[in-house]
Design an enzyme around this catalytic site. Structure first.
Site, PDB file in Angstrom:
ATOM      1  N   TYR A 144       0.776  -1.108   0.062  1.00 41.90           N
ATOM      2  CA  TYR A 144      -0.057  -0.029  -0.008  1.00 41.90           C
ATOM      3  C   TYR A 144       0.847   1.282   0.043  1.00 41.90           C
ATOM      4  O   TYR A 144       1.682   1.242   0.787  1.00 41.90           O
ATOM      5  CB  TYR A 144      -0.902   0.089   1.155  1.00 41.90           C
ATOM      6  N   ASP A 239       9.262   2.334  -0.532  1.00 44.25           N
ATOM      7  CA  ASP A 239       8.266   3.207   0.315  1.00 44.25           C
ATOM      8  C   ASP A 239       8.550   2.724   1.750  1.00 44.25           C
ATOM      9  O   ASP A 239       8.294   1.645   2.474  1.00 44.25           O
ATOM     10  CB  ASP A 239       6.647   2.957   0.008  1.00 44.25           C
ATOM     11  N   LYS A 267       5.139   8.775   9.116  1.00 45.59           N
ATOM     12  CA  LYS A 267       4.959   8.456  10.329  1.00 45.59           C
ATOM     13  C   LYS A 267       6.029   8.743  11.423  1.00 45.59           C
ATOM     14  O   LYS A 267       5.962   9.942  11.835  1.00 45.59           O
ATOM     15  CB  LYS A 267       4.856   7.002  10.185  1.00 45.59           C
TER      16      LYS A 267
END
Ligand code: HOZ
Length: 429
Positions: A144, A239, A267
Site C-alpha cells: 500500500y 516506500d 509516520k
C-alpha cells in the site's frame, strides 16, 4: 447492552462523518466491533472515553516509536507552536529535519517535505516519471502506497481489510500503466522487467510489507529489484513510510543494505504530527520545481510544528542501542505469542523486524498477499475482541502490522503474552 461513551460518540459521528471515521480501517468493521474513542495516551498506553486503559500496539499506525506523549516531543511541539503554527515560508526547522534524515539514511542526498505518506509516494512516482520520461509503474500486490489514484491497484491496508478490489472513482485510464505483481516473486518480476523494463519509470515497493500484515522480503528479492532497475534505467523507490526509522536506524534500506534511488517517509519522522517526505539522489531530486520542472507543492509542507516533533523524535533514536532494545522487546513479544499458539495448538506464522511485527493465523509461511489471505480471519476477529477486552489494543485488521515502542516495558510484553495464552485457550475450537 451498556451504552458506553464510545458507542454514543460513534453514533453521533456516523451522522456527521462517512462511516463515523476519518480513515476506514479504524472503523473496526472487519472485526465486527465499533471503534473506541480515545481520550489520551501516555507511554505505551491509551485510555478511552470510558476510562479503560489499553497497552497499545497500534501506536497511531506507526509514528509513535517513543510511545504516547513523549515528554521531549511534546515540549518541542509546545516551543514551536508558541512561535506560530504555520508560515508558508521557509523556516530553519525544515533544514534541521532534512539534515537529520540525511545523516541517518545514506541514500538520501536531498529531501522534500510533504504532509502525508500518500503525498510522498504520489510525488515520488511523478518525479520518477518526469525524470525518466516513461509512464509504467511496477508495484506489488498487498503493498500500500497511500490512496493516490495511480497506486491504488492491488493495494493492501484498508483495501485488503475491506476486501475492495480497487476503488470506484479511479478511471481505468489512470491505472492502465500500473502493473501489480506478487510480492517476493523474483521470477515474475524478472519476466515483467524483460517485457516492460525499458518503458518502466519506477518500481515501488515496501521493503518490508506492512500493509498486508508484516511480510519480510525473501533473500534476493530486494537485490533483484535493485539490479534490474539499474539495468533498465528505472527508478527504484522504497516506500519506507512504515519502515523508515522503525526497523533500523538507517531504515529498511540500511537493514538490508540496498540503496534505492528514491525513498518515501512519513509516520516516525513526524513524531505523531501529519508529515511525509521523499528524497534520494540529487540528480533526480533536482528535477523538482522550482529547480526543475516536475511540479509538486503544499501549503503546510515543512510545517514548523510538525518539523519540531520530527526533530525531537529522530534525535532520541540516536541513543546507542535504541534499536537493539526495541528489537529485542519485539522479538520477546512475538516469540511469546508464537509459543502460546504452539502450547494451545493454534497455527501461527509470526514475523518481526525492529519495532514492527505481524501474526497470521495460518500454518504456511507468508511471503505474499495470497499467502496472507490463508489466515483464519474468523479466528483473528475472536483474538482481536478477546485481547481488547483484556486491555490489549491491536490493529483491528489481519492485514496491518503491529508496533512496539521504546515506552513498552518487559512487564507490558509479559502481560500481553499471558493474555494471548488465555485468549488462545478460549478461542481454540
Ligand atoms: N492506512 C493506515 C494504516 N496502514 C492508517 C489507517 C488508519 O489510520 O485508520
Amino acid at each position: 447492552m451498556v451504552e458506553t461513551n464510545s458507542k454514543k460518540l460513534f453514533e453521533k459521528a456516523l451522522n456527521l462523518i462517512p462511516g463515523g471515521v476519518n480513515s476506514p480501517v479504524r472503523a473496526c468493521k472487519s472485526v465486527n466491533k465499533d471503534p473506541l474513542f480515545i481520550q489520551r495516551g501516555s507511554g505505551p498506553r491509551i485510555f478511552d472515553v470510558d476510562g479503560n486503559a489499553y497497552i497499545d500496539y497500534v501506536g497511531s499506525w506507526g509514528p509513535l516509536i517513543l510511545g504516547h506523549a513523549d515528554y521531549t516531543v511534546i515540549s518541542s511541539i509546545i516551543d514551536a507552536i508558541r512561535r506560530g503554527t504555520s508560515f508558508g515560508a521557509p523556516c530553519d526547522l525544515e533544514i534541521e529535519l532534512a539534515e537529520l534524515m540525511i545523516s541517518f539514511v545514506p541514500s538520501l542526498e536531498m529531501v522534500r517535505m510533504v504532509s502525508s505518506g500518500t503525498e510522498a509516494a504520489m510525488s515520488a512516482v511523478r518525479l520518477a516519471r518526469g525524470y525518466t520520461g516513461r509512464d509504467i509503474i511496477i508495484k506489488f500486490d498487498g503493498c500500500y502506497h497511500g490512496h493516490s489514484d495511480v497506486l491504488l491497484v492491488g493495494a493492501g491496508s484498508g483495501v485488503a481489510t475491506l476486501n475492495i478490489p480497487g476503488s470506484p472513482g479511479i478511471p481505468a485510464d489512470v491505472t492502465k500503466n500500473t502493473i501489480s505483481i506478487p510480492y517476493n516473486d523474483i521470477e515474475k518480476f524478472n519476466e515483467v522487467m524483460a517485457e516492460y523494463g525499458d518503458r518502466t519509470a519506477c518500481v515501488i515497493v515496501e521493503p518490508v510489507a506492512g500493509n498486508m500484515g508484516c511480510v519480510l522480503p525473501v533473500p534476493g528479492f530486494l537485490e533483484a529489484l535493485r539490479s534490474k532497475t539499474s539495468e533498465y534505467g528505472s527508478v527504484l523507490i522504497f516506500d519506507e513510510v512504515m519502515t523508515g526509522f522503525r526497523v533500523h536506524k538507517n531504515s529498511a534500506q540500511g537493514y538490508f543494505n540496498i540503496e534505492p534511488d528514491l525513498s518515501c517517509f512519513g509516520k516516525v519522522i513526524g513524531g505523531g504530527m501529519p508529515v511525509g517526505a521523499f528524497g534520494g539522489k540529487r540528480e533526480i531530486m533536482e528535477c523538482l520545481a522550482p529547480k526543475g520542472n516536475v511540479y509538486q507543492a503544499g501549503t503546510l509542507s515543512g510545517n514548523p510544528v510538525a518539523m519540531a516533533a520530527g526533530i525531537a523524535t529522530l534525535k532520541q533514536l540516536k541513543e546507542p542501542s535504541f534499536y537493539e532494545k526495541l528489537s529485542s522487546k519485539t522479538k520477546m513479544l512475538v516469540s511469546g505469542i508464537k509459543n502460546a499458539g504452539d502450547e494451545t495448538g493454534i497455527n501461527i506464522c509470526a514475523s518481526h523486524i525492529g519495532g514492527m511485527f505481524g501474526i497470521f493465523f495460518t500454518d504456511i509461511e507468508v511471503h505474499n498477499y495470497e499467502d496472507a489471505k490463508t489466515s483464519d480471519l474468523e479466528l483473528f476477529s475472536k483474538y482481536y475482541s478477546k485481547m481488547l477486552s483484556r486491555g490489549i489494543y491491536l490493529a483491528p485488521s489481519q492485514f496491518e502490522a503491529g508496533f512496539v515502542s521504546s515506552a513498552h516495558t518487559e512487564a507490558d510484553i509479559n502481560a500481553t503474552i499471558n493474555s494471548a495464552l488465555t485468549v488462545f485457550k478460549t478461542i481454540k475450537n
